[in-house]
Motif scaffolding. Sequence first.
Motif, PDB file in Angstrom:
ATOM      1  N   TYR A 119       0.049  13.082 -19.024  1.00 47.94           N
ATOM      2  CA  TYR A 119       0.450  12.050 -19.978  1.00 47.94           C
ATOM      3  C   TYR A 119      -0.658  11.073 -20.338  1.00 47.94           C
ATOM      4  O   TYR A 119      -0.457  10.213 -21.183  1.00 47.94           O
ATOM      5  N   MET A 120      -1.824  11.164 -19.720  1.00 46.14           N
ATOM      6  CA  MET A 120      -2.903  10.214 -20.009  1.00 46.14           C
ATOM      7  C   MET A 120      -3.304  10.291 -21.482  1.00 46.14           C
ATOM      8  O   MET A 120      -3.581  11.377 -21.998  1.00 46.14           O
ATOM      9  N   GLU A 121      -3.317   9.137 -22.127  1.00 44.54           N
ATOM     10  CA  GLU A 121      -3.584   9.108 -23.558  1.00 44.54           C
ATOM     11  C   GLU A 121      -5.054   9.400 -23.840  1.00 44.54           C
ATOM     12  O   GLU A 121      -5.950   8.803 -23.242  1.00 44.54           O
ATOM     13  N   PRO A 122      -5.330  10.301 -24.765  1.00 43.93           N
ATOM     14  CA  PRO A 122      -6.728  10.630 -25.074  1.00 43.93           C
ATOM     15  C   PRO A 122      -7.378   9.542 -25.916  1.00 43.93           C
ATOM     16  O   PRO A 122      -6.709   8.770 -26.602  1.00 43.93           O
ATOM     17  N   LYS A 123      -8.714   9.503 -25.848  1.00 46.22           N
ATOM     18  CA  LYS A 123      -9.488   8.591 -26.664  1.00 46.22           C
ATOM     19  C   LYS A 123     -10.417   9.386 -27.576  1.00 46.22           C
ATOM     20  O   LYS A 123     -10.895  10.461 -27.199  1.00 46.22           O
ATOM     21  N   PRO A 124     -10.678   8.871 -28.772  1.00 44.88           N
ATOM     22  CA  PRO A 124     -11.563   9.598 -29.695  1.00 44.88           C
ATOM     23  C   PRO A 124     -12.960   9.749 -29.111  1.00 44.88           C
ATOM     24  O   PRO A 124     -13.458   8.865 -28.413  1.00 44.88           O
ATOM     25  N   TRP A 125     -13.578  10.866 -29.409  1.00 48.15           N
ATOM     26  CA  TRP A 125     -14.943  11.132 -28.957  1.00 48.15           C
ATOM     27  C   TRP A 125     -15.716  11.768 -30.102  1.00 48.15           C
ATOM     28  O   TRP A 125     -15.403  12.875 -30.522  1.00 48.15           O
ATOM     29  N   PRO A 126     -16.713  11.072 -30.648  1.00 45.72           N
ATOM     30  CA  PRO A 126     -17.452  11.620 -31.802  1.00 45.72           C
ATOM     31  C   PRO A 126     -18.187  12.899 -31.448  1.00 45.72           C
ATOM     32  O   PRO A 126     -18.720  13.048 -30.348  1.00 45.72           O
ATOM     33  N   GLU A 127     -18.204  13.800 -32.401  1.00 49.38           N
ATOM     34  CA  GLU A 127     -18.828  15.100 -32.168  1.00 49.38           C
ATOM     35  C   GLU A 127     -20.312  14.988 -31.911  1.00 49.38           C
ATOM     36  O   GLU A 127     -20.909  15.817 -31.224  1.00 49.38           O
ATOM     37  N   SER A 128     -20.941  13.914 -32.427  1.00 50.14           N
ATOM     38  CA  SER A 128     -22.386  13.757 -32.280  1.00 50.14           C
ATOM     39  C   SER A 128     -22.791  13.373 -30.863  1.00 50.14           C
ATOM     40  O   SER A 128     -23.952  13.536 -30.485  1.00 50.14           O
ATOM     41  N   ARG A 129     -21.863  12.870 -30.080  1.00 51.81           N
ATOM     42  CA  ARG A 129     -22.192  12.452 -28.715  1.00 51.81           C
ATOM     43  C   ARG A 129     -22.144  13.634 -27.759  1.00 51.81           C
ATOM     44  O   ARG A 129     -21.277  14.499 -27.860  1.00 51.81           O
ATOM     45  N   THR A 130     -23.093  13.643 -26.852  1.00 54.94           N
ATOM     46  CA  THR A 130     -23.128  14.716 -25.864  1.00 54.94           C
ATOM     47  C   THR A 130     -22.001  14.529 -24.848  1.00 54.94           C
ATOM     48  O   THR A 130     -21.499  13.426 -24.642  1.00 54.94           O
ATOM     49  N   VAL A 131     -21.636  15.627 -24.223  1.00 64.41           N
ATOM     50  CA  VAL A 131     -20.578  15.614 -23.216  1.00 64.41           C
ATOM     51  C   VAL A 131     -21.169  16.061 -21.887  1.00 64.41           C
ATOM     52  O   VAL A 131     -21.789  17.124 -21.813  1.00 64.41           O
ATOM     53  N   PRO A 132     -21.019  15.278 -20.824  1.00 69.41           N
ATOM     54  CA  PRO A 132     -21.533  15.703 -19.514  1.00 69.41           C
ATOM     55  C   PRO A 132     -20.855  16.991 -19.058  1.00 69.41           C
ATOM     56  O   PRO A 132     -19.623  17.067 -19.021  1.00 69.41           O
ATOM     57  N   HIS A 133     -21.645  17.986 -18.731  1.00 74.57           N
ATOM     58  CA  HIS A 133     -21.045  19.269 -18.335  1.00 74.57           C
ATOM     59  C   HIS A 133     -21.885  19.973 -17.267  1.00 74.57           C
ATOM     60  O   HIS A 133     -21.979  21.205 -17.237  1.00 74.57           O
ATOM     61  N   THR A 134     -22.481  19.219 -16.366  1.00 78.47           N
ATOM     62  CA  THR A 134     -23.366  19.807 -15.370  1.00 78.47           C
ATOM     63  C   THR A 134     -22.639  20.734 -14.403  1.00 78.47           C
ATOM     64  O   THR A 134     -23.269  21.571 -13.766  1.00 78.47           O
ATOM     65  N   ALA A 135     -21.318  20.568 -14.283  1.00 78.97           N
ATOM     66  CA  ALA A 135     -20.568  21.403 -13.342  1.00 78.97           C
ATOM     67  C   ALA A 135     -19.493  22.225 -14.030  1.00 78.97           C
ATOM     68  O   ALA A 135     -18.650  22.821 -13.354  1.00 78.97           O
ATOM     69  N   THR A 136     -19.494  22.281 -15.358  1.00 77.59           N
ATOM     70  CA  THR A 136     -18.429  22.989 -16.074  1.00 77.59           C
ATOM     71  C   THR A 136     -18.399  24.467 -15.709  1.00 77.59           C
ATOM     72  O   THR A 136     -17.342  25.032 -15.403  1.00 77.59           O
ATOM     73  N   GLU A 137     -19.544  25.116 -15.729  1.00 73.45           N
ATOM     74  CA  GLU A 137     -19.598  26.542 -15.403  1.00 73.45           C
ATOM     75  C   GLU A 137     -19.129  26.804 -13.980  1.00 73.45           C
ATOM     76  O   GLU A 137     -18.430  27.789 -13.704  1.00 73.45           O
ATOM     77  N   GLU A 138     -19.494  25.910 -13.081  1.00 78.36           N
ATOM     78  CA  GLU A 138     -19.104  26.045 -11.685  1.00 78.36           C
ATOM     79  C   GLU A 138     -17.588  25.925 -11.533  1.00 78.36           C
ATOM     80  O   GLU A 138     -16.945  26.705 -10.804  1.00 78.36           O
ATOM     81  N   VAL A 139     -16.984  24.975 -12.234  1.00 77.03           N
ATOM     82  CA  VAL A 139     -15.535  24.790 -12.177  1.00 77.03           C
ATOM     83  C   VAL A 139     -14.812  25.991 -12.774  1.00 77.03           C
ATOM     84  O   VAL A 139     -13.840  26.502 -12.208  1.00 77.03           O
ATOM     85  N   PHE A 140     -15.281  26.459 -13.921  1.00 80.92           N
ATOM     86  CA  PHE A 140     -14.633  27.614 -14.545  1.00 80.92           C
ATOM     87  C   PHE A 140     -14.711  28.848 -13.644  1.00 80.92           C
ATOM     88  O   PHE A 140     -13.775  29.650 -13.584  1.00 80.92           O
ATOM     89  N   LYS A 141     -15.818  28.997 -12.950  1.00 77.93           N
ATOM     90  CA  LYS A 141     -15.950  30.121 -12.029  1.00 77.93           C
ATOM     91  C   LYS A 141     -14.894  30.058 -10.935  1.00 77.93           C
ATOM     92  O   LYS A 141     -14.311  31.080 -10.544  1.00 77.93           O
ATOM     93  N   LEU A 142     -14.633  28.861 -10.441  1.00 82.19           N
ATOM     94  CA  LEU A 142     -13.585  28.683  -9.439  1.00 82.19           C
ATOM     95  C   LEU A 142     -12.216  29.021 -10.005  1.00 82.19           C
ATOM     96  O   LEU A 142     -11.416  29.723  -9.381  1.00 82.19           O
ATOM     97  N   TRP A 143     -11.923  28.509 -11.178  1.00 78.22           N
ATOM     98  CA  TRP A 143     -10.616  28.747 -11.789  1.00 78.22           C
ATOM     99  C   TRP A 143     -10.401  30.231 -12.086  1.00 78.22           C
ATOM    100  O   TRP A 143      -9.316  30.772 -11.854  1.00 78.22           O
ATOM    101  N   LEU A 144     -11.427  30.884 -12.591  1.00 74.52           N
ATOM    102  CA  LEU A 144     -11.288  32.295 -12.957  1.00 74.52           C
ATOM    103  C   LEU A 144     -11.043  33.172 -11.744  1.00 74.52           C
ATOM    104  O   LEU A 144     -10.373  34.208 -11.833  1.00 74.52           O
ATOM    105  N   ALA A 145     -11.569  32.768 -10.603  1.00 74.17           N
ATOM    106  CA  ALA A 145     -11.332  33.537  -9.381  1.00 74.17           C
ATOM    107  C   ALA A 145      -9.861  33.511  -8.990  1.00 74.17           C
ATOM    108  O   ALA A 145      -9.369  34.445  -8.333  1.00 74.17           O
ATOM    109  N   LYS A 146      -9.138  32.465  -9.404  1.00 73.72           N
ATOM    110  CA  LYS A 146      -7.718  32.350  -9.094  1.00 73.72           C
ATOM    111  C   LYS A 146      -6.836  32.945 -10.185  1.00 73.72           C
ATOM    112  O   LYS A 146      -5.850  33.628  -9.903  1.00 73.72           O
ATOM    113  N   SER A 147      -7.172  32.679 -11.444  1.00 70.23           N
ATOM    114  CA  SER A 147      -6.286  33.092 -12.544  1.00 70.23           C
ATOM    115  C   SER A 147      -6.584  34.489 -13.063  1.00 70.23           C
ATOM    116  O   SER A 147      -5.721  35.097 -13.718  1.00 70.23           O
ATOM    117  N   ARG A 148      -7.788  34.999 -12.859  1.00 67.95           N
ATOM    118  CA  ARG A 148      -8.172  36.373 -13.212  1.00 67.95           C
ATOM    119  C   ARG A 148      -7.863  36.725 -14.667  1.00 67.95           C
ATOM    120  O   ARG A 148      -7.243  37.759 -14.956  1.00 67.95           O
TER     121      ARG A 148
END
Length: 391
Positions: A119-148
Amino acid sequence: MFSAFRNLYNSFPKLRISMTSPTKDDPLGYSPSVEDVLAFKDLLLNQFDLPLELIDTIVDYAEYWPHTSTTTNTSSSVMAGRDGENRFILRSYPLGFVPNQELEDPGQMLSQYRISYQYMEPKPWPESRTVPHTATEEVFKLWLAKSRPRNKHPCRKIVFRLKSYDQGWGGNPDDRGTYRGSMTWFDVGIEKVSATKETTLLEAWELAPFPQFRLNGDLYEPQEDPNVSRPPLVCSLRTIKPPTIATPKEIDPIFEPPFKKQEDGEDMDPNTPSSPQNPFSGTVPQPPPKQQTVYKFDHHLLSSDDTLQHNLSATRESREYTITWSCDDHIHPETPEANALREIGRGGATANGDYVRNMEVGDVVTVWAKARFPGWVNNVQDVSIDLYWAV
């Protein structure tokens, strides 16, 4: 071969339940887990030596897919007006994330976010701004091992359940009890997950999108010191739809001090001809107004062909809706089938399958409630999202 498959089918009661029509007491039917689907595919592979492509076709035909569910826990009223007429209601879990009760498992959402995340309300984020993602690939790897998930675009269908009604009056009398002229409706958005290894939540606007939640940071790689746990991973949700737009906003100018300083540092007498405080000294110079960029979500004034569902016009009785978006949908917006959707309050472009087929791991489905023009109210009693994927 058919006899052997029939025996296998009869020995798999859970599969038989999933292939039968839902009942009133169990509208979803049996919900297989990832392990159930893998076990069934192994049986088909080992006992019948079927090619994997055919096994996947059988599983898809039976709609034997795992899914995650989120649902609202309170009702709300969305009233037409400048500030409150576009309200975020609910989000799904990210595609590929499977919540379980073992909160200490790597990659699981920490307990304090299990409910608030939805339920947390989202806030606008301009497309021009970078998004921190230093661990995104690592997290997805964990999730994929469970959801297959089967491939990059594993989503097979999304089921929305709504219960709502409008204010019960207003509009054109001829539209009453129909979906024509309805100024209350629901739209669907989408968010994307990114993850970092920061030790604190990145709540500052300039650092990362919002909302944010934490995952258990004890990943599967061995640590130098097994007694020291890693800090939780911070995940951010960036809203893709509705899009973010930038608008300039004038702010109050900064005025000069009441007395202009002379070169020797003393205050000038306000009665002198050159004093800004002298009403006869001419127009007092003012600094130009400053502008500040304000970001906001771009919501359409009126409903569109992407509308999830309208309420019946001027009808006080609540109504339940079940809308299924499938990867197999191929209804073009300019066809009689699309017009039939509009007659029941749906957008004519919501059954072309594009939204489902384009979903990727880490994507999040969102539902927004809308109301337009004075007097119109979208009374939201219940919303749920079921997200299915192929294993």
